[in-house]
Design a protein around this motif. Structure first.
Motif, PDB file in Angstrom:
ATOM      1  N   PRO A 207       0.673  -0.743   0.025  1.00 46.07           N
ATOM      2  CA  PRO A 207       0.146   0.059   0.778  1.00 46.07           C
ATOM      3  C   PRO A 207       1.010   1.523  -0.105  1.00 46.07           C
ATOM      4  CG  PRO A 207      -0.736  -1.593   2.127  1.00 46.07           C
ATOM      5  CD  PRO A 207       0.845  -2.059   1.031  1.00 46.07           C
ATOM      6  N   ARG A 208       1.869   1.564   1.047  1.00 47.71           N
ATOM      7  CA  ARG A 208       2.829   2.557   0.619  1.00 47.71           C
ATOM      8  C   ARG A 208       3.365   2.751  -0.914  1.00 47.71           C
ATOM      9  NH1 ARG A 208       2.625   0.762   5.831  1.00 47.71           N
ATOM     10  NH2 ARG A 208       2.784   2.319   7.551  1.00 47.71           N
ATOM     11  N   ILE A 210       1.695   1.255  -4.104  1.00 47.56           N
ATOM     12  CA  ILE A 210       1.279   1.988  -5.000  1.00 47.56           C
ATOM     13  C   ILE A 210      -0.883   2.163  -4.422  1.00 47.56           C
ATOM     14  CG2 ILE A 210       2.483  -0.416  -6.318  1.00 47.56           C
ATOM     15  CD1 ILE A 210      -0.612  -1.652  -5.928  1.00 47.56           C
ATOM     16  N   GLY A 211      -0.332   2.623  -3.009  1.00 53.86           N
ATOM     17  CA  GLY A 211      -1.671   2.975  -2.441  1.00 53.86           C
ATOM     18  C   GLY A 211      -2.589   2.021  -2.475  1.00 53.86           C
ATOM     19  N   VAL A 212      -3.252   2.427  -1.536  1.00 59.56           N
ATOM     20  CA  VAL A 212      -4.539   2.050  -0.282  1.00 59.56           C
ATOM     21  C   VAL A 212      -4.938   0.551  -1.517  1.00 59.56           C
ATOM     22  CG1 VAL A 212      -5.855   1.202   0.732  1.00 59.56           C
ATOM     23  CG2 VAL A 212      -3.881   2.893   1.042  1.00 59.56           C
ATOM     24  N   SER A 213      -5.778   1.178  -1.591  1.00 57.61           N
ATOM     25  CA  SER A 213      -7.164   0.711  -2.698  1.00 57.61           C
ATOM     26  C   SER A 213      -6.352   0.356  -4.166  1.00 57.61           C
ATOM     27  CB  SER A 213      -8.142   1.922  -3.563  1.00 57.61           C
ATOM     28  OG  SER A 213      -8.969   1.104  -4.089  1.00 57.61           O
ATOM     29  N   LEU A 214      -5.290  -0.202  -4.540  1.00 54.33           N
ATOM     30  CA  LEU A 214      -4.807  -0.902  -5.348  1.00 54.33           C
ATOM     31  C   LEU A 214      -4.080  -2.268  -4.654  1.00 54.33           C
ATOM     32  CD1 LEU A 214      -3.435   1.316  -8.232  1.00 54.33           C
ATOM     33  CD2 LEU A 214      -4.711   0.000  -8.997  1.00 54.33           C
ATOM     34  N   ALA A 215      -3.340  -1.548  -3.712  1.00 50.93           N
ATOM     35  CA  ALA A 215      -2.979  -2.419  -3.053  1.00 50.93           C
ATOM     36  C   ALA A 215      -3.708  -4.159  -2.704  1.00 50.93           C
ATOM     37  CB  ALA A 215      -1.918  -2.518  -1.557  1.00 50.93           C
ATOM     38  N   LYS A 216      -5.515  -3.659  -2.064  1.00 50.71           N
ATOM     39  CA  LYS A 216      -6.174  -4.235  -1.712  1.00 50.71           C
ATOM     40  C   LYS A 216      -6.536  -5.015  -2.806  1.00 50.71           C
ATOM     41  CE  LYS A 216      -7.941  -2.026   2.373  1.00 50.71           C
ATOM     42  NZ  LYS A 216      -9.385  -0.772   2.478  1.00 50.71           N
TER      43      LYS A 216
END
Length: 321
Positions: A207-208, A210-216
């Motif tokens: 998440p750090r 690529i971002g939280v939403s994409l990581a999820k």
């Protein structure tokens, strides 16, 4: 509190200063990851030996010399297991990291694979299946600690991903400062397929990056992406077309390490520390950490050398002092 933590880490990092002869020119040829002899991890006096699949050669560490002095290449070498993370590999990587930390001449580290088509397939599930349930948690903790140590190395680290980096293999790459992949490489945190979750930092580092939403999305779906898509997502910094020797990412990583090599080694370490500490806190605290790091480079001989070289219109010769 964050500033105090940052200053303590800063002083620890500063005591391990980088040194070594400046690289005044680039080599005309490259040193492919699969073609030369490698020193077995665990001692600077170890002999070099050709490619093999013995367990004692699961990891090979090469300290480059000549104009590439200061660059260390760490090559995983478990061809039959697709570089899966085993107890032995974890132990050898810990030894390699400790050697690197103690060597103040190291300027950058490249993590790569000596097995064509594979970076690291993740945990060694065959070995895992033989473990008692009580052993699994301890091993995962050890692997997590190893990857944390990789992330804490004070010098720039580059993951050269020329093949599949899955599960723990991708977590290892995520702990590096920079990731470079071939366009044919495959990457993913696929643990949910096995009804588990990433256990060596993947849920925190991805998440750090690529971002939280994409990581999820990637973790929930256990999705695997190629090098081109990984670059688009920001998972890797560069995606390069794979070559016939299957080491395109390694060669690009070597080029980047050569770009880093001539720069002020103390400044590089302080820059890494400022970024890593600062990204975890608010801007005001981050600026205080940057100020503290900047203060450490002011009294160095390297800073004076840089000013003199600029004035005299010549290449600086930094010594890490």
């Amino acid at each position: 509190m964050a500033v105090l933590v940052g200053r303590r880490a800063l002083m620890q990092a500063f005591h391990v200063q980088a040194a070594g002869r400046n690289s005044s020119a680039r080599l005309a040829t490259v040193l492919p990851c699969f073609r030369h002899s490698w020193k077995v991890s665990g001692g600077h006096g170890a002999v070099t030996r050709p490619y093999s699949s013995d367990s004692k050669d699961d990891l090979r560490v090469r300290y480059l010399d000549g104009e590439d002095s200061g660059i260390v290449v760490v090559g995983m070498n478990r061809p039959k297991a697709k570089n899966a993370i085993s107890r032995n590999l974890v132990k050898m990587m810990f030894d390699a990291v400790e050697d690197i930390k103690k060597n103040n001449k190291v300027r950058s580290v490249i993590f790569c694979s000596l097995v064509p088509g594979i970076f690291c397939a993740g945990a060694d599930l065959k070995e895992r299946a033989k473990m008692q349930q009580s052993e699994v948690g301890a091993f995962v903790s050890k692997a997590r600690a190893l990857i944390t140590e990789l992330g804490n190395l004070p010098v720039p680290t580059i993951a050269a991903i020329d093949g599949a980096a899955l599960g723990g293999g991708l977590e290892m790459a995520l702990a590096c400062d920079i990731r470079i992949a071939s366009n044919t490489a495959k990457m993913g945190l696929v643990e949910t397929k096995l009804a588990i979750i990433p256990g060596a930092g993947g849920t925190q580092r991805l998440p750090r990056v690529i971002g939280v939403s994409l990581a999820k999305e990637l973790i929930f779906a256990a999705r695997v992406v190629d090098g081109t898509e990984a670059c688009r997502l920001g998972l890797v910094s560069h995606s390069v077309e794979q070559n016939n020797s299957a080491d395109a990412a390694y060669l690009r990583a070597l080029e980047l390490a050569r770009e880093i090599n001539p720069q002020g080694p103390i400044a590089i370490r302080m820059a890494k520390l400022a970024i890593n500490q600062g990204i975890e806190v608010d801007l005001s605290t981050g600026l205080a950490i940057e100020e503290a790091c900047y203060a450490q480079v002011i009294p160095t001989k390297d800073r004076l050398e840089g000013l003199a070289a600029f004035k005299e219109k010549r290449r600086p010769h930094y010594k890490g002092e």
